[in-house]
Motif scaffolding. Structure first.
Motif, PDB file in Angstrom:
ATOM      1  N   ASP A  76      -1.459  -6.207   0.697  1.00  0.00           N
ATOM      2  CA  ASP A  76      -0.452  -6.756   1.612  1.00  0.00           C
ATOM      3  C   ASP A  76       0.366  -7.848   0.910  1.00  0.00           C
ATOM      4  O   ASP A  76       0.239  -9.026   1.207  1.00  0.00           O
ATOM      5  CB  ASP A  76      -1.148  -7.311   2.855  1.00  0.00           C
ATOM      6  N   GLY A  77       1.200  -7.442  -0.054  1.00  0.00           N
ATOM      7  CA  GLY A  77       2.062  -8.398  -0.740  1.00  0.00           C
ATOM      8  C   GLY A  77       1.383  -9.114  -1.885  1.00  0.00           C
ATOM      9  O   GLY A  77       0.169  -9.025  -2.086  1.00  0.00           O
ATOM     10  N   GLU A  78       2.201  -9.844  -2.656  1.00  0.00           N
ATOM     11  CA  GLU A  78       1.733 -10.566  -3.836  1.00  0.00           C
ATOM     12  C   GLU A  78       1.354 -12.008  -3.481  1.00  0.00           C
ATOM     13  O   GLU A  78       1.962 -12.622  -2.594  1.00  0.00           O
ATOM     14  CB  GLU A  78       2.823 -10.580  -4.907  1.00  0.00           C
ATOM     15  N   THR A  79       0.363 -12.534  -4.153  1.00  0.00           N
ATOM     16  CA  THR A  79      -0.054 -13.923  -3.964  1.00  0.00           C
ATOM     17  C   THR A  79      -0.220 -14.590  -5.317  1.00  0.00           C
ATOM     18  O   THR A  79      -0.120 -13.949  -6.371  1.00  0.00           O
ATOM     19  CB  THR A  79      -1.397 -14.012  -3.210  1.00  0.00           C
ATOM     20  N   VAL A  80      -0.529 -15.874  -5.282  1.00  0.00           N
ATOM     21  CA  VAL A  80      -0.776 -16.620  -6.510  1.00  0.00           C
ATOM     22  C   VAL A  80      -1.993 -16.075  -7.253  1.00  0.00           C
ATOM     23  O   VAL A  80      -2.086 -16.179  -8.476  1.00  0.00           O
ATOM     24  CB  VAL A  80      -0.932 -18.123  -6.187  1.00  0.00           C
ATOM     25  N   VAL A  81      -2.925 -15.445  -6.534  1.00  0.00           N
ATOM     26  CA  VAL A  81      -4.101 -14.850  -7.173  1.00  0.00           C
ATOM     27  C   VAL A  81      -3.695 -13.658  -8.035  1.00  0.00           C
ATOM     28  O   VAL A  81      -4.183 -13.493  -9.161  1.00  0.00           O
ATOM     29  CB  VAL A  81      -5.152 -14.418  -6.123  1.00  0.00           C
ATOM     30  N   HIS A  82      -2.780 -12.828  -7.537  1.00  0.00           N
ATOM     31  CA  HIS A  82      -2.281 -11.722  -8.347  1.00  0.00           C
ATOM     32  C   HIS A  82      -1.694 -12.240  -9.660  1.00  0.00           C
ATOM     33  O   HIS A  82      -1.992 -11.711 -10.739  1.00  0.00           O
ATOM     34  CB  HIS A  82      -1.179 -10.955  -7.602  1.00  0.00           C
ATOM     35  N   ALA A  83      -0.862 -13.265  -9.546  1.00  0.00           N
ATOM     36  CA  ALA A  83      -0.190 -13.817 -10.729  1.00  0.00           C
ATOM     37  C   ALA A  83      -1.195 -14.413 -11.711  1.00  0.00           C
ATOM     38  O   ALA A  83      -1.075 -14.235 -12.931  1.00  0.00           O
ATOM     39  CB  ALA A  83       0.828 -14.869 -10.307  1.00  0.00           C
ATOM     40  N   LEU A  84      -2.197 -15.111 -11.201  1.00  0.00           N
ATOM     41  CA  LEU A  84      -3.214 -15.710 -12.064  1.00  0.00           C
ATOM     42  C   LEU A  84      -3.995 -14.633 -12.794  1.00  0.00           C
ATOM     43  O   LEU A  84      -4.197 -14.704 -14.017  1.00  0.00           O
ATOM     44  CB  LEU A  84      -4.163 -16.564 -11.224  1.00  0.00           C
ATOM     45  N   GLU A  85      -4.450 -13.624 -12.067  1.00  0.00           N
ATOM     46  CA  GLU A  85      -5.313 -12.609 -12.669  1.00  0.00           C
ATOM     47  C   GLU A  85      -4.565 -11.752 -13.690  1.00  0.00           C
ATOM     48  O   GLU A  85      -5.164 -11.249 -14.644  1.00  0.00           O
ATOM     49  CB  GLU A  85      -5.948 -11.742 -11.576  1.00  0.00           C
ATOM     50  N   ARG A  86      -3.256 -11.576 -13.501  1.00  0.00           N
ATOM     51  CA  ARG A  86      -2.481 -10.822 -14.486  1.00  0.00           C
ATOM     52  C   ARG A  86      -2.023 -11.689 -15.655  1.00  0.00           C
ATOM     53  O   ARG A  86      -1.413 -11.190 -16.599  1.00  0.00           O
ATOM     54  CB  ARG A  86      -1.252 -10.199 -13.825  1.00  0.00           C
ATOM     55  N   GLY A  87      -2.271 -12.987 -15.586  1.00  0.00           N
ATOM     56  CA  GLY A  87      -1.835 -13.880 -16.646  1.00  0.00           C
ATOM     57  C   GLY A  87      -0.368 -14.261 -16.544  1.00  0.00           C
ATOM     58  O   GLY A  87       0.225 -14.741 -17.508  1.00  0.00           O
ATOM     59  N   GLU A  88       0.222 -14.073 -15.365  1.00  0.00           N
ATOM     60  CA  GLU A  88       1.637 -14.402 -15.167  1.00  0.00           C
ATOM     61  C   GLU A  88       1.837 -15.891 -14.950  1.00  0.00           C
ATOM     62  O   GLU A  88       2.946 -16.410 -15.142  1.00  0.00           O
ATOM     63  CB  GLU A  88       2.182 -13.597 -13.991  1.00  0.00           C
ATOM     64  N   ILE A  89       0.798 -16.589 -14.527  1.00  0.00           N
ATOM     65  CA  ILE A  89       0.795 -18.050 -14.480  1.00  0.00           C
ATOM     66  C   ILE A  89      -0.469 -18.525 -15.178  1.00  0.00           C
ATOM     67  O   ILE A  89      -1.447 -17.780 -15.301  1.00  0.00           O
ATOM     68  CB  ILE A  89       0.845 -18.607 -13.037  1.00  0.00           C
ATOM     69  N   ASP A  90      -0.457 -19.767 -15.647  1.00  0.00           N
ATOM     70  CA  ASP A  90      -1.644 -20.279 -16.330  1.00  0.00           C
ATOM     71  C   ASP A  90      -2.585 -20.961 -15.336  1.00  0.00           C
ATOM     72  O   ASP A  90      -2.256 -21.164 -14.164  1.00  0.00           O
ATOM     73  CB  ASP A  90      -1.267 -21.217 -17.475  1.00  0.00           C
ATOM     74  N   GLY A  91      -3.768 -21.294 -15.848  1.00  0.00           N
ATOM     75  CA  GLY A  91      -4.779 -21.876 -14.987  1.00  0.00           C
ATOM     76  C   GLY A  91      -4.374 -23.196 -14.374  1.00  0.00           C
ATOM     77  O   GLY A  91      -4.690 -23.475 -13.210  1.00  0.00           O
TER      78      GLY A  91
END
Length: 214
Positions: A50-65
Motif C-alpha cells: 500500500d504505497g511507499e514508505t521510509v522503510v522501503h527507501a531504507l531497505e533499498r539503500g535509497e536513504i542512509d541510516g
C-alpha cells in the motif's frame, strides 16, 4: 528435490528481533506503547503493498541510516515525552542481537552436503558480522547493496540467479510471513522461522539430511 537454501539474517541467524527491541526500549526509556503503534504502522505499510514508505527507501539503500534515524526519532518519544537521541538509534535497537549458533552449524552441514546457500536479507543500514561467511554462503544478497528488497519478486529472482537454481529447487527461510508468501508465489518452498529447532526439523525433512549436532 531441494538443492538450494535461501535464508534471512536478523531473527533467523540471530536471536529474535523482539528480544533486541525489548532491551533497547528499556535502555533508551522509550514509550513502549507509542513505539509499537508507530512501528506497527510503518511495518504494515512496508509489507502491504500500500504505497511507499521510509522503510522501503531504507531497505533499498535509497536513504542512509542517519536519515532514517532522524525520521524515526521524530516519530517516537521517551517516557519523559521527549524524542530519543537520533544518532546511533539503529545500532542501539539491534545491539541485543546474538548469533543463533545452531543455525550457523546447520548451514555448514547443509553446504557440506552440496546444497547451495544464499543469504537474503533486508538491511536497515546495519553492519553485518561477515566473519566466516565464506564457509556457509555461496552467495550474499543484502537489500541495501542491490537496490531491491523483500518481498519484491526481483530480489528473489536475483538470489536464484546467483545460486544458479530455479525456484522449485530452493527453500527460503524467513521470520516474516509476507516474505514467505512472496517466495512461494515464485515456486520456492517456504519455512516461516519461529525458532531454530522447528526450522531445522522442517529442513531435515525437505533435504532428507540429518542436521543435528551432538
Amino acid at each position: 528435490m531441494v538443492a538450494g537454501v535461501l535464508i534471512d539474517w536478523g531473527g533467523v541467524l540471530t536471536t529474535s528481533m523482539s528480544d533486541s527491541i525489548r532491551h533497547w526500549i528499556v535502555a533508551d526509556r522509550i514509550d513502549d506503547a507509542h513505539y509499537r503503534e508507530v512501528m506497527g504502522e510503518l511495518v504494515r505499510h512496508a509489507y502491504s503493498g500500500d504505497g511507499e514508505t521510509v522503510v522501503h527507501a531504507l531497505e533499498r539503500g535509497e536513504i542512509d541510516g542517519s536519515t532514517f534515524e532522524r525520521d524515526l526519532a521524530a516519530r517516537l518519544r521517551t517516557v519523559d515525552g521527549a524524542p530519543p537521541v537520533a544518532d546511533g538509534l539503529l545500532e542501539r535497537m539491534f545491539a541485543g542481537f546474538e548469533r543463533a549458533e545452531a543455525m550457523y552449524d546447520m548451514l555448514r552441514d547443509v553446504r557440506e552436503a552440496g546444497v547451495r546457500t544464499c543469504l537474503l536479507s533486508n538491511s536497515w543500514s546495519n553492519t553485518y558480522p561477515r566473519e566466516g561467511w565464506d564457509e556457509i554462503f555461496d552467495a550474499v544478497v543484502i537489500s541495501g547493496e542491490v537496490g531491491m528488497r523483500k518481498p519484491e519478486p526481483r530480489i528473489f529472482q536475483h538470489a536464484l540467479g546467483l545460486v544458479g537454481l530455479p525456484g522449485e529447487a530452493c527453500v527460503f527461510i524467513d521470520d516474516i510471513e509476507a516474505n514467505i508468501v512472496a517466495a512461494r508465489a515464485l515456486g520456492i518452498e517456504g519455512i516461516h522461522h519461529t525458532d531454530p529447532d522447528t526450522t531445522i526439523t522442517r529442513l531435515e525433512t525437505l533435504l532428507q539430511l540429518s542436521l543435528r549436532r551432538a
